[in-house]
Design a protein around this motif. Structure first.
Motif, PDB file in Angstrom:
ATOM      1  N   LEU A 191     -17.858   8.386 -64.148  1.00 15.12           N
ATOM      2  CA  LEU A 191     -19.106   9.121 -63.935  1.00 15.12           C
ATOM      3  C   LEU A 191     -19.553   9.776 -65.240  1.00 15.12           C
ATOM      4  O   LEU A 191     -20.747   9.724 -65.591  1.00 15.12           O
ATOM      5  CB  LEU A 191     -18.910  10.178 -62.852  1.00 15.12           C
ATOM      6  N   GLY A 192     -18.612  10.384 -65.959  1.00 10.52           N
ATOM      7  CA  GLY A 192     -18.949  10.978 -67.248  1.00 10.52           C
ATOM      8  C   GLY A 192     -19.482   9.947 -68.233  1.00 10.52           C
ATOM      9  O   GLY A 192     -20.439  10.206 -68.973  1.00 10.52           O
ATOM     10  N   SER A 193     -18.888   8.763 -68.225  1.00  9.28           N
ATOM     11  CA  SER A 193     -19.359   7.690 -69.106  1.00  9.28           C
ATOM     12  C   SER A 193     -20.758   7.241 -68.711  1.00  9.28           C
ATOM     13  O   SER A 193     -21.605   6.957 -69.579  1.00  9.28           O
ATOM     14  CB  SER A 193     -18.390   6.501 -69.042  1.00  9.28           C
ATOM     15  N   CYS A 245     -23.101   3.881 -62.818  1.00  8.50           N
ATOM     16  CA  CYS A 245     -21.891   4.158 -62.046  1.00  8.50           C
ATOM     17  C   CYS A 245     -21.412   2.902 -61.316  1.00  8.50           C
ATOM     18  O   CYS A 245     -20.217   2.578 -61.315  1.00  8.50           O
ATOM     19  CB  CYS A 245     -22.157   5.270 -61.033  1.00  8.50           C
ATOM     20  N   VAL A 246     -22.339   2.184 -60.696  1.00  5.86           N
ATOM     21  CA  VAL A 246     -21.980   0.941 -60.003  1.00  5.86           C
ATOM     22  C   VAL A 246     -21.444  -0.088 -60.982  1.00  5.86           C
ATOM     23  O   VAL A 246     -20.413  -0.729 -60.751  1.00  5.86           O
ATOM     24  CB  VAL A 246     -23.189   0.361 -59.248  1.00  5.86           C
ATOM     25  N   MET A 299     -10.598   5.458 -54.946  1.00  6.71           N
ATOM     26  CA  MET A 299     -11.910   4.816 -55.035  1.00  6.71           C
ATOM     27  C   MET A 299     -12.491   4.583 -53.644  1.00  6.71           C
ATOM     28  O   MET A 299     -13.691   4.814 -53.405  1.00  6.71           O
ATOM     29  CB  MET A 299     -11.794   3.478 -55.782  1.00  6.71           C
ATOM     30  N   ASP A 300     -11.652   4.138 -52.729  1.00  4.87           N
ATOM     31  CA  ASP A 300     -12.114   3.889 -51.365  1.00  4.87           C
ATOM     32  C   ASP A 300     -12.527   5.192 -50.683  1.00  4.87           C
ATOM     33  O   ASP A 300     -13.569   5.263 -50.026  1.00  4.87           O
ATOM     34  CB  ASP A 300     -11.017   3.190 -50.564  1.00  4.87           C
ATOM     35  N   TRP A 301     -11.706   6.238 -50.855  1.00  6.42           N
ATOM     36  CA  TRP A 301     -12.025   7.531 -50.241  1.00  6.42           C
ATOM     37  C   TRP A 301     -13.326   8.094 -50.812  1.00  6.42           C
ATOM     38  O   TRP A 301     -14.188   8.571 -50.079  1.00  6.42           O
ATOM     39  CB  TRP A 301     -10.884   8.510 -50.482  1.00  6.42           C
ATOM     40  N   VAL A 358     -19.357   4.703 -58.010  1.00  9.16           N
ATOM     41  CA  VAL A 358     -18.252   4.140 -58.804  1.00  9.16           C
ATOM     42  C   VAL A 358     -17.254   3.482 -57.852  1.00  9.16           C
ATOM     43  O   VAL A 358     -16.781   2.360 -58.089  1.00  9.16           O
ATOM     44  CB  VAL A 358     -17.558   5.221 -59.643  1.00  9.16           C
ATOM     45  N   GLY A 359     -16.940   4.177 -56.747  1.00  8.10           N
ATOM     46  CA  GLY A 359     -16.015   3.621 -55.767  1.00  8.10           C
ATOM     47  C   GLY A 359     -16.525   2.349 -55.133  1.00  8.10           C
ATOM     48  O   GLY A 359     -15.771   1.386 -54.938  1.00  8.10           O
ATOM     49  N   LEU A 360     -17.818   2.320 -54.815  1.00  8.05           N
ATOM     50  CA  LEU A 360     -18.389   1.100 -54.237  1.00  8.05           C
ATOM     51  C   LEU A 360     -18.348  -0.043 -55.246  1.00  8.05           C
ATOM     52  O   LEU A 360     -18.037  -1.187 -54.898  1.00  8.05           O
ATOM     53  CB  LEU A 360     -19.829   1.356 -53.788  1.00  8.05           C
ATOM     54  N   GLY A 361     -18.695   0.259 -56.491  1.00 10.20           N
ATOM     55  CA  GLY A 361     -18.657  -0.780 -57.514  1.00 10.20           C
ATOM     56  C   GLY A 361     -17.253  -1.310 -57.743  1.00 10.20           C
ATOM     57  O   GLY A 361     -17.064  -2.507 -57.998  1.00 10.20           O
ATOM     58  N   PHE A 362     -16.261  -0.444 -57.655  1.00 12.55           N
ATOM     59  CA  PHE A 362     -14.861  -0.831 -57.866  1.00 12.55           C
ATOM     60  C   PHE A 362     -14.430  -1.909 -56.866  1.00 12.55           C
ATOM     61  O   PHE A 362     -13.586  -2.748 -57.170  1.00 12.55           O
ATOM     62  CB  PHE A 362     -13.972   0.407 -57.721  1.00 12.55           C
ATOM     63  N   ALA A 363     -15.024  -1.884 -55.669  1.00 12.07           N
ATOM     64  CA  ALA A 363     -14.636  -2.832 -54.628  1.00 12.07           C
ATOM     65  C   ALA A 363     -15.374  -4.164 -54.719  1.00 12.07           C
ATOM     66  O   ALA A 363     -15.112  -5.075 -53.928  1.00 12.07           O
ATOM     67  CB  ALA A 363     -14.886  -2.210 -53.248  1.00 12.07           C
ATOM     68  N   VAL A 364     -16.285  -4.291 -55.676  1.00 12.83           N
ATOM     69  CA  VAL A 364     -17.098  -5.498 -55.788  1.00 12.83           C
ATOM     70  C   VAL A 364     -16.290  -6.659 -56.355  1.00 12.83           C
ATOM     71  O   VAL A 364     -15.548  -6.506 -57.321  1.00 12.83           O
ATOM     72  CB  VAL A 364     -18.324  -5.234 -56.692  1.00 12.83           C
TER      73      VAL A 364
END
Length: 347
Positions: free
Chosen positions: A31-33, A50-51, A73-75, A306-312
């Motif tokens: 998020l900071g990035s 973020c995504v 990430m999921d939480w 970020v969490g949603l993108g991580f699961a892509v």
């Protein structure tokens, strides 16, 4: 009275435990990035970055590292998204609605309904997978990534959210340049241009960026129309949840794309969103508190995305990229046309 602090934590932050810590720390770092990237390139929304950063991390890290980050990430993708949607309610007040009059509110409702229906039909015709047609329709019709997050959680289909988020963000970002250019041909006055922007651009920040160059009258009109569209988030989410419950109840082969338990009749975060709108409408909240809630909302939604993108799975996305982009462009044309109709009828 809750005697065990761990039980209290479970009530306030359901599903959170120590396994989530690494993922939440990395999510905050990304998020900071994303914030830094947005400062360097203001035209690219922070939520989009973020995504993107989440997707890059999820598809490039070693399997063992990815596995250790998944709980957090999921939480974050689920619970922080809901909290962010609740805080979004503080951007709205009942006076925003009353300022447009019942005619304006009714026409905006028709624009939202037409945008949702048109986008859904286009996405279905192009055979976008899973719940992407509904999520894409929510994003184009209401308020971009926030609406997609709300609908995906109301329906239990968060895994289908990243592609629609990317598409609505792309079109909303393009609108910042395209709509002012189109107005050199349409020749709308400040008020009408602002109304068109508010009725047809997805994210609130993108609305501001698109309208501000036309003057204060355009900016004020755009923000009011946009916020009334955001107000439609509550009823649309409830309808989405009801539809999901009916489909799940009638499914007999176990192939429905829902995650976890049956979606609630009225999602709790929707009730929280409405409560925040009503609280803002009282006029009791100082500007400093409202500013803090806006910052909190951006942080929560950013970490959630970020969490949603991580699961892509990027390989899966690239396999449907052509159809998805065609659906987005077609949907954008529908929303922009309906927005012009709204302007004409408000004249």
């Amino acid at each position: 009275m809750v005697k065990n602090p761990r039980h209290l934590l479970e009530v306030v932050l359901p599903g959170l435990d120590r396994r989530a810590a690494p993922g939440l720390v990395v999510s905050a770092a990304l998020l900071g990035s994303a914030f830094a990237g947005h400062q360097l390139l203001p035209v690219v929304p922070m939520l989009t970055l973020c995504v993107v950063l989440g997707a890059i991390a999820g598809n490039t890290l070693r399997p063992a590292t990815r596995l250790s980050l998944e709980p957090g990430m999921d939480w974050g993708g689920k619970q922080l998204m809901r909290a962010g949607i609740v805080l979004l309610g503080f951007q709205l007040s009942v006076s925003d609605v009353l300022g447009l009059g019942w005619k304006g509110v009714g026409l905006i409702a028709l624009v939202v309904a037409g945008s949702f229906g048109g986008t859904y039909l286009i996405a279905r015709a192009l055979k976008l997978p899973g719940d992407q047609p509904v999520l894409l329709a929510s994003g184009f019709a209401i308020c971009g990534a926030s609406a997609i997050g709300a609908m995906s959680h109301a329906r239990g289909t968060s895994k289908d959210a990243p592609v629609p988020v990317a598409l609505v963000t792309l079109c909303g970002t393009l609108a910042i340049a395209v709509l002012p250019l189109a107005n050199t041909w349409l020749n709308l006055n400040e008020l009408d241009f602002g109304r068109w922007v508010g009725a047809s651009v997805h994210d609130v920040g993108q609305v501001v960026a698109t309208a501000q160059g036309a003057g204060f009258t355009a900016l004020a009109a755009a923000v009011v129309v946009k916020l009334v569209r955001v107000l439609m988030l509550a009823p649309i989410s409830v309808l989405g949840s009801l539809s999901a419950r009916r489909r799940q109840a009638t499914a007999s082969d176990g192939s429905m794309p829902f995650e976890g338990e049956r979606p609630p009749l009225v999602p709790i975060f929707v009730l929280g969103f409405i409560a925040c709108v009503l609280l803002r409408s009282t006029g009791w909240m100082p500007d400093s508190v409202l500013h803090a809630t806006k910052t909190g909302q951006e942080i929560l939604l950013g970490m959630a995305l970020v969490g949603l993108g991580f699961a892509v799975d990027l390989r899966h996305i690239f396999s449907t990229a052509g159809r998805a982009l065609a659906a987005a462009i077609g949907s954008w044309a529908v929303v922009a046309t309906l927005g012009l109709g709204f302007v004409a009828l408000m004249a």
